[in-house]
Design a protein around this motif. Structure first.
Motif, PDB file in Angstrom:
ATOM      1  N   TYR A 175       4.597   4.066   9.046  1.00  0.00           N
ATOM      2  CA  TYR A 175       3.428   3.468   8.409  1.00  0.00           C
ATOM      3  C   TYR A 175       2.554   4.483   7.687  1.00  0.00           C
ATOM      4  CZ  TYR A 175       4.486  -0.939  10.650  1.00  0.00           C
ATOM      5  OH  TYR A 175       5.119  -2.109  11.030  1.00  0.00           O
ATOM      6  N   GLY A 176       3.123   5.609   7.255  1.00  0.00           N
ATOM      7  CA  GLY A 176       2.325   6.554   6.460  1.00  0.00           C
ATOM      8  C   GLY A 176       1.269   7.239   7.309  1.00  0.00           C
ATOM      9  N   ASP A 228      -4.632   6.560   5.515  1.00  0.00           N
ATOM     10  CA  ASP A 228      -4.888   5.968   4.197  1.00  0.00           C
ATOM     11  C   ASP A 228      -4.202   4.612   4.066  1.00  0.00           C
ATOM     12  OD1 ASP A 228      -6.369   8.061   3.324  1.00  0.00           O
ATOM     13  OD2 ASP A 228      -4.786   8.997   2.131  1.00  0.00           O
ATOM     14  N   VAL A 229      -3.104   4.438   4.826  1.00  0.00           N
ATOM     15  CA  VAL A 229      -2.377   3.162   4.812  1.00  0.00           C
ATOM     16  C   VAL A 229      -2.897   2.265   5.939  1.00  0.00           C
ATOM     17  CG1 VAL A 229      -0.096   2.096   5.094  1.00  0.00           C
ATOM     18  CG2 VAL A 229      -0.310   4.288   3.900  1.00  0.00           C
ATOM     19  N   TYR A 281       1.766  10.134  -4.960  1.00  0.00           N
ATOM     20  CA  TYR A 281       2.344  11.404  -4.498  1.00  0.00           C
ATOM     21  C   TYR A 281       3.410  11.893  -5.465  1.00  0.00           C
ATOM     22  CZ  TYR A 281       0.055  11.050   0.075  1.00  0.00           C
ATOM     23  OH  TYR A 281      -0.876  10.986   1.099  1.00  0.00           O
ATOM     24  N   ILE A 331      -6.266   8.982  -0.200  1.00  0.00           N
ATOM     25  CA  ILE A 331      -5.932   8.127  -1.348  1.00  0.00           C
ATOM     26  C   ILE A 331      -6.405   6.692  -1.157  1.00  0.00           C
ATOM     27  CG2 ILE A 331      -3.996   7.050  -2.550  1.00  0.00           C
ATOM     28  CD1 ILE A 331      -2.401   9.555  -2.128  1.00  0.00           C
ATOM     29  N   ASN A 367      10.424   9.365   2.660  1.00  0.00           N
ATOM     30  CA  ASN A 367       9.981   9.465   1.261  1.00  0.00           C
ATOM     31  C   ASN A 367       8.453   9.539   1.213  1.00  0.00           C
ATOM     32  OD1 ASN A 367       9.772   9.423  -1.497  1.00  0.00           O
ATOM     33  ND2 ASN A 367      10.139   7.214  -1.713  1.00  0.00           N
ATOM     34  N   TRP A 368       7.919  10.435   2.059  1.00  0.00           N
ATOM     35  CA  TRP A 368       6.463  10.588   2.182  1.00  0.00           C
ATOM     36  C   TRP A 368       6.210  12.078   2.344  1.00  0.00           C
ATOM     37  CZ3 TRP A 368       2.985   6.686   1.706  1.00  0.00           C
ATOM     38  CH2 TRP A 368       1.678   6.923   2.114  1.00  0.00           C
ATOM     39  N   PRO A 369       5.524  12.737   1.404  1.00  0.00           N
ATOM     40  CA  PRO A 369       5.498  14.200   1.393  1.00  0.00           C
ATOM     41  C   PRO A 369       4.506  14.852   2.349  1.00  0.00           C
ATOM     42  CG  PRO A 369       4.307  13.330  -0.493  1.00  0.00           C
ATOM     43  CD  PRO A 369       4.862  12.144   0.231  1.00  0.00           C
ATOM     44  N   PRO A 424      -6.686   0.345   5.462  1.00  0.00           N
ATOM     45  CA  PRO A 424      -6.718  -0.958   4.781  1.00  0.00           C
ATOM     46  C   PRO A 424      -5.961  -2.041   5.568  1.00  0.00           C
ATOM     47  CG  PRO A 424      -5.884   0.766   3.313  1.00  0.00           C
ATOM     48  CD  PRO A 424      -6.089   1.398   4.629  1.00  0.00           C
ATOM     49  N   ILE A 457       0.827  -1.225   0.000  1.00  0.00           N
ATOM     50  CA  ILE A 457       0.000   0.000   0.000  1.00  0.00           C
ATOM     51  C   ILE A 457       0.854   1.265   0.000  1.00  0.00           C
ATOM     52  CG2 ILE A 457      -1.679   1.316   1.353  1.00  0.00           C
ATOM     53  CD1 ILE A 457      -2.742  -1.349   2.406  1.00  0.00           C
ATOM     54  N   MET A 458       1.848   1.301   0.891  1.00  0.00           N
ATOM     55  CA  MET A 458       2.610   2.552   1.011  1.00  0.00           C
ATOM     56  C   MET A 458       3.319   2.912  -0.288  1.00  0.00           C
ATOM     57  SD  MET A 458       4.355   3.588   4.536  1.00  0.00           S
ATOM     58  CE  MET A 458       5.006   2.039   5.040  1.00  0.00           C
ATOM     59  N   HIS A 476       0.867   4.455  -2.670  1.00  0.00           N
ATOM     60  CA  HIS A 476       0.582   5.866  -2.363  1.00  0.00           C
ATOM     61  C   HIS A 476       1.760   6.751  -2.739  1.00  0.00           C
ATOM     62  CE1 HIS A 476      -2.914   5.010   0.615  1.00  0.00           C
ATOM     63  NE2 HIS A 476      -2.874   4.134  -0.374  1.00  0.00           N
ATOM     64  N   ARG A 477       3.014   6.229  -2.523  1.00  0.00           N
ATOM     65  CA  ARG A 477       4.181   7.031  -2.921  1.00  0.00           C
ATOM     66  C   ARG A 477       4.152   7.301  -4.427  1.00  0.00           C
ATOM     67  NH1 ARG A 477       7.186   3.731   1.184  1.00  0.00           N
ATOM     68  NH2 ARG A 477       7.879   5.223   2.808  1.00  0.00           N
TER      69      ARG A 477
END
Lengths: 79, 108
Positions: B82-83, B86-87, A54, A71, B68-70, B90, A46-47, A50-51
């Protein structure tokens, strides 16, 4: 502000097969709920999915046209 | 010369089993997603920390680079990123979140 067509085209630049559903969460065209379906997600966690989204929307996020995104990213088989 | 902000972040991640970097405070979240993330963890009844980085661009930059997550919020459980919900939503639907949290608290 950004239109769903412009967002879709950004996403399709990196995922040409992507089917994109856009919901404007607040009617201000800058808080969106996005559902993206693409074979590019198949087998990816999943991550990372999403990356990918983005990264595809990096420009409109950095220039402020997009404030917030919710998302959902699915492969064509719904996984 | 190691980065003092990176050291601060590394320490915060180690010290908090459930850690949310977000906008605003527990009493006054300044972003819907930050509030939503707190409600997500409220369900589990475990202690979590919310660190406000809204007015701290340098720290947000460090966090964005290392993950690496904006976007914010950014969630760490047991030291792992873990973001956001949204992550986690699920993952929760597949029953993956509770074991993660239990493991983080048992490892203490």
């Amino acid at each position: 502000m950004i239109t769903s067509d412009v967002m879709t085209s950004y996403i399709q630049q990196s995922m040409p097969d992507a089917v994109v559903t856009v919901i404007d969460l607040k009617g201000t065209m800058d808080h969106f709920k996005l559902k993206v379906v693409s074979e590019a997600f198949s087998g990816k966690p999943i991550m990372d999915r999403h990356r990918m989204i983005y990264q595809a929307l990096d420009v409109p996020m950095k220039d402020g046209r997009i404030h917030a995104l919710e998302i959902t990213a699915e492969a064509n088989d719904g996984s | 010369m190691s980065d003092p902000i990176q050291e601060e972040v590394d320490r915060e991640i180690k010290e908090n089993k459930i850690l949310i970097y977000g906008k605003g405070t527990k009493a006054q979240p300044k972003c819907g997603f930050t509030a939503e993330t707190m409600q997500f963890f409220d369900k589990y009844g475990y202690e979590y920390e919310l660190l406000d980085v809204l007015e701290n661009p340098a720290k947000r930059e460090v966090l964005t680079k290392m993950t690496n997550w904006p976007t914010l919020p950014k969630v760490f459980i047991g030291g792992t990123f873990y973001g956001d919900t949204d992550v986690l939503d699920p993952m929760e639907a597949k029953g993956e979140v509770e074991p993660l949290i239990k493991k983080a608290f048992e490892a203490a």
